[in-house]
Motif scaffolding. Sequence first.
Motif, PDB file in Angstrom:
ATOM      1  N   TYR A 107      -9.720  11.445  -0.806  1.00  0.00           N
ATOM      2  CA  TYR A 107      -8.919  10.866   0.276  1.00  0.00           C
ATOM      3  C   TYR A 107      -7.917  11.879   0.794  1.00  0.00           C
ATOM      4  O   TYR A 107      -7.440  12.741   0.047  1.00  0.00           O
ATOM      5  N   LEU A 108      -7.568  11.733   2.064  1.00  0.00           N
ATOM      6  CA  LEU A 108      -6.649  12.668   2.702  1.00  0.00           C
ATOM      7  C   LEU A 108      -5.302  12.719   1.976  1.00  0.00           C
ATOM      8  O   LEU A 108      -4.759  13.791   1.717  1.00  0.00           O
ATOM      9  N   LEU A 109      -4.754  11.518   1.627  1.00  0.00           N
ATOM     10  CA  LEU A 109      -3.404  11.515   1.057  1.00  0.00           C
ATOM     11  C   LEU A 109      -3.337  12.234  -0.290  1.00  0.00           C
ATOM     12  O   LEU A 109      -2.279  12.685  -0.695  1.00  0.00           O
ATOM     13  N   GLN A 110      -4.485  12.331  -0.975  1.00  0.00           N
ATOM     14  CA  GLN A 110      -4.498  13.059  -2.246  1.00  0.00           C
ATOM     15  C   GLN A 110      -4.200  14.532  -2.041  1.00  0.00           C
ATOM     16  O   GLN A 110      -3.863  15.237  -2.975  1.00  0.00           O
ATOM     17  N   ARG A 111      -4.401  15.013  -0.820  1.00  0.00           N
ATOM     18  CA  ARG A 111      -4.204  16.443  -0.561  1.00  0.00           C
ATOM     19  C   ARG A 111      -2.820  16.746  -0.005  1.00  0.00           C
ATOM     20  O   ARG A 111      -2.502  17.900   0.266  1.00  0.00           O
ATOM     21  N   LEU A 112      -2.034  15.698   0.244  1.00  0.00           N
ATOM     22  CA  LEU A 112      -0.751  15.905   0.919  1.00  0.00           C
ATOM     23  C   LEU A 112       0.394  15.439   0.033  1.00  0.00           C
ATOM     24  O   LEU A 112       0.240  14.538  -0.777  1.00  0.00           O
ATOM     25  N   GLY A 113       1.572  16.033   0.251  1.00  0.00           N
ATOM     26  CA  GLY A 113       2.770  15.519  -0.395  1.00  0.00           C
ATOM     27  C   GLY A 113       3.249  16.375  -1.538  1.00  0.00           C
ATOM     28  O   GLY A 113       2.525  17.214  -2.075  1.00  0.00           O
ATOM     29  N   ALA A 142      -8.456  -5.128   4.532  1.00  0.00           N
ATOM     30  CA  ALA A 142      -7.772  -3.956   5.076  1.00  0.00           C
ATOM     31  C   ALA A 142      -8.755  -3.093   5.856  1.00  0.00           C
ATOM     32  O   ALA A 142      -9.971  -3.220   5.725  1.00  0.00           O
ATOM     33  N   GLU A 143      -8.187  -2.217   6.643  1.00  0.00           N
ATOM     34  CA  GLU A 143      -8.970  -1.234   7.377  1.00  0.00           C
ATOM     35  C   GLU A 143      -9.712  -0.346   6.381  1.00  0.00           C
ATOM     36  O   GLU A 143      -9.194  -0.044   5.312  1.00  0.00           O
ATOM     37  N   ASP A 144     -10.909   0.113   6.758  1.00  0.00           N
ATOM     38  CA  ASP A 144     -11.680   1.006   5.883  1.00  0.00           C
ATOM     39  C   ASP A 144     -11.010   2.371   5.747  1.00  0.00           C
ATOM     40  O   ASP A 144     -10.238   2.773   6.605  1.00  0.00           O
ATOM     41  N   GLY A 145     -11.363   3.063   4.667  1.00  0.00           N
ATOM     42  CA  GLY A 145     -10.957   4.451   4.566  1.00  0.00           C
ATOM     43  C   GLY A 145      -9.593   4.656   3.943  1.00  0.00           C
ATOM     44  O   GLY A 145      -8.992   5.713   4.077  1.00  0.00           O
ATOM     45  N   HIS A 146      -9.058   3.643   3.281  1.00  0.00           N
ATOM     46  CA  HIS A 146      -7.794   3.813   2.566  1.00  0.00           C
ATOM     47  C   HIS A 146      -8.087   3.762   1.071  1.00  0.00           C
ATOM     48  O   HIS A 146      -8.842   2.912   0.613  1.00  0.00           O
ATOM     49  N   ARG A 147      -7.466   4.645   0.325  1.00  0.00           N
ATOM     50  CA  ARG A 147      -7.690   4.647  -1.104  1.00  0.00           C
ATOM     51  C   ARG A 147      -7.117   3.378  -1.737  1.00  0.00           C
ATOM     52  O   ARG A 147      -7.672   2.843  -2.676  1.00  0.00           O
ATOM     53  N   ARG A 148      -6.011   2.895  -1.198  1.00  0.00           N
ATOM     54  CA  ARG A 148      -5.289   1.786  -1.824  1.00  0.00           C
ATOM     55  C   ARG A 148      -5.381   0.509  -1.000  1.00  0.00           C
ATOM     56  O   ARG A 148      -5.411   0.567   0.228  1.00  0.00           O
ATOM     57  N   ASP A 157      -4.016   7.148   5.606  1.00  0.00           N
ATOM     58  CA  ASP A 157      -5.064   7.653   4.714  1.00  0.00           C
ATOM     59  C   ASP A 157      -6.417   7.669   5.423  1.00  0.00           C
ATOM     60  O   ASP A 157      -6.648   6.910   6.369  1.00  0.00           O
ATOM     61  N   VAL A 158      -7.289   8.546   4.965  1.00  0.00           N
ATOM     62  CA  VAL A 158      -8.652   8.648   5.498  1.00  0.00           C
ATOM     63  C   VAL A 158      -9.566   9.000   4.327  1.00  0.00           C
ATOM     64  O   VAL A 158      -9.211   9.840   3.500  1.00  0.00           O
ATOM     65  N   LYS A 176       0.815  -1.212   0.000  1.00  0.00           N
ATOM     66  CA  LYS A 176       0.000   0.000   0.000  1.00  0.00           C
ATOM     67  C   LYS A 176       0.849   1.263   0.000  1.00  0.00           C
ATOM     68  O   LYS A 176       0.567   2.199  -0.749  1.00  0.00           O
ATOM     69  N   ARG A 177       1.892   1.290   0.817  1.00  0.00           N
ATOM     70  CA  ARG A 177       2.704   2.505   0.887  1.00  0.00           C
ATOM     71  C   ARG A 177       3.330   2.803  -0.477  1.00  0.00           C
ATOM     72  O   ARG A 177       3.416   3.952  -0.889  1.00  0.00           O
TER      73      ARG A 177
END
Lengths: 542, 66
Positions: free
Chosen positions: A449-455, A112-118, A442-443, A71-72
């Motif tokens: 998704y949160l990670l889409q807004r970061l980086g 997997a845990e919910d709320g992850h894009r990948r 991720d959320v 995932k990472r």
Amino acid sequence: MKAVFETPLYPYQRHADQDTDEPQRHHVVIVGAGPVGLALAIDLAQQGIETVLVDDNDGVSLGSRAICFAKRTLEISDRLGVGQQLVDKGVQWHLGKVFCDTRKIYEFNLLAEDGHRRPAFINLQQYYFEMAMLERVRVLQQQGAPLQLRGGNKVAAVLSHHDHVSLQLDTPDGAYALNADWLIACDGATSPIRQALGLDFVGRVFEDNFLIADVVMDADFPVERWFWFDPPFNRGQSALLHKQPDNVWRIDLQLGWDIDRDAEKRPENVIKRLDAMLGSDIKFTLEWVSIYTFQCRRMKNFRHGRVIFAGDSAHQVSPFGARGANSGVQDADNLGWKLKAVINGSAPHDLIDSYDSERVYGADENIRNSTNSTDFITPKSPVSRIFRDAVLDLAEHYPFARPLVNSGRLSMPCVYDHSPLNTPDAMVSGPSRTRPGAPCVDVALCDGYLLQRLGGRFSLLLLNIDSTIALEDIDEAIDQVVLDASLDLTGALSERYLGSDSQAVYLIRPDQHIAARWSTFDPLAIASALQRALAGGSLTCV
Amino acid sequence: MRLILNPNIAQPDQFYGDLLAAHDGLSDAESHAYNARLVLILGNHIGDLEILAHALDAAKLASLKE
């Protein structure tokens, strides 16, 4: 039809650098266009850093090689613009089955845990991973990114100087010289650059051989991971069956130490083994066969002046747990933004040393994990075999023993707990998984998704806080991401980032790792944390 | 919680007898396998890594002194 890995994708072309009297100097030269070199080249190209990527080959890797992308790695690939392509092509699986002899001793579900894009990971041949990256390189080049890809360029000599590295490259047209401010060696486990510089690479050799076969077959085996201890078709050894795209199946057979490698590699012998495993009524063709032994080792340091090692050239692990390519891509993720900051003059060279300390820490964690798996799969002493077999026998009957079965652990990203870039945690009861040093979790938000807004750049994540930081207070370009409870449909944002606090501020690095966090908004503290994250340990504590 | 190294079994003779009886009729290899399973079962029941570490250490005898 030619296999994809037989097609030249970036054939040698003569470059103007070969016709100059003086060697041309480039900001970054990356050697090796495998997953790690490509990921780093794309990251730098996206940041506008002038880069030359050279490889002695001109296509993707031969055979499937790395097949599990975690995932990472997919999250990093999203930032590099290829994540969706990888997920669309890859095979997703959730169910793993573990057999001992002829008995299924248990199965596990990787939901997997919910709320992850990948997903937790995908299975995908390394050549598809590289193809997606190469396509991305072409798109970036068309958009004018300062990235060159030179096939058929083989490093013949390397010389490290105080402020640059000089290289001699062999090509079909003869040799030429090139200078680089920074040389990144992504040239694999046998790293010619590491050898040319006479650098150490010590660790533990495992006395074992594994046969890997990529088999094309129309079998209706379910899309699951099957792992055998001591199966009838490979007595006393282990075996693995894993699905890849295009009806390609990966089969790993442990062979032991005293074998005739050449004989084992002959197709007729491989086919005999596979018939025994699959049943002689199953029709298949062999796509790729390889025999490998492996080692767990790393260089003492990954940075040597202006030469930096990333991926297998710096560290090697056993294949159990998919920590080779995945950790190499994390190396690239860690290095890209630091190189940019140093080259652009917004950070001192010490920042590059934090690449060394953080990724050495990550490599040690990976080596530890993969050594644990290896010791379980191939016990090295009579007593370790007794305990291993005891675990397997118990696992069939009692749930408690199942977590002890280790046929390769899921590759998880490293948390840089003691990084000099971290500011001590200022959230008293903040969730542990999002502490400074951790990669952002991720959320799912109501609009993505949160990670889409970061980086890509430093980000300030403001949760339930109205203020934003005034840009004149800080030097570095920074994104401000303001989120409030109304976006948090599932409560996961609060659970993963707030804990029992009602508000929080997170300072997030360009590689999506958390540098600092607070439960109150304090512009001075933010500016100081940002300075620390860029100083690479050269900032003295007051 | 600390590792208990003082008497904690109400009927010591009973436990010891049961332990030996469990090995009756087993070959050496079967006994070793049995002991390994027993250690793992007991270890899981204890669960606490600190107590287990103390137990692993205590079983060495040499480092019993504190």
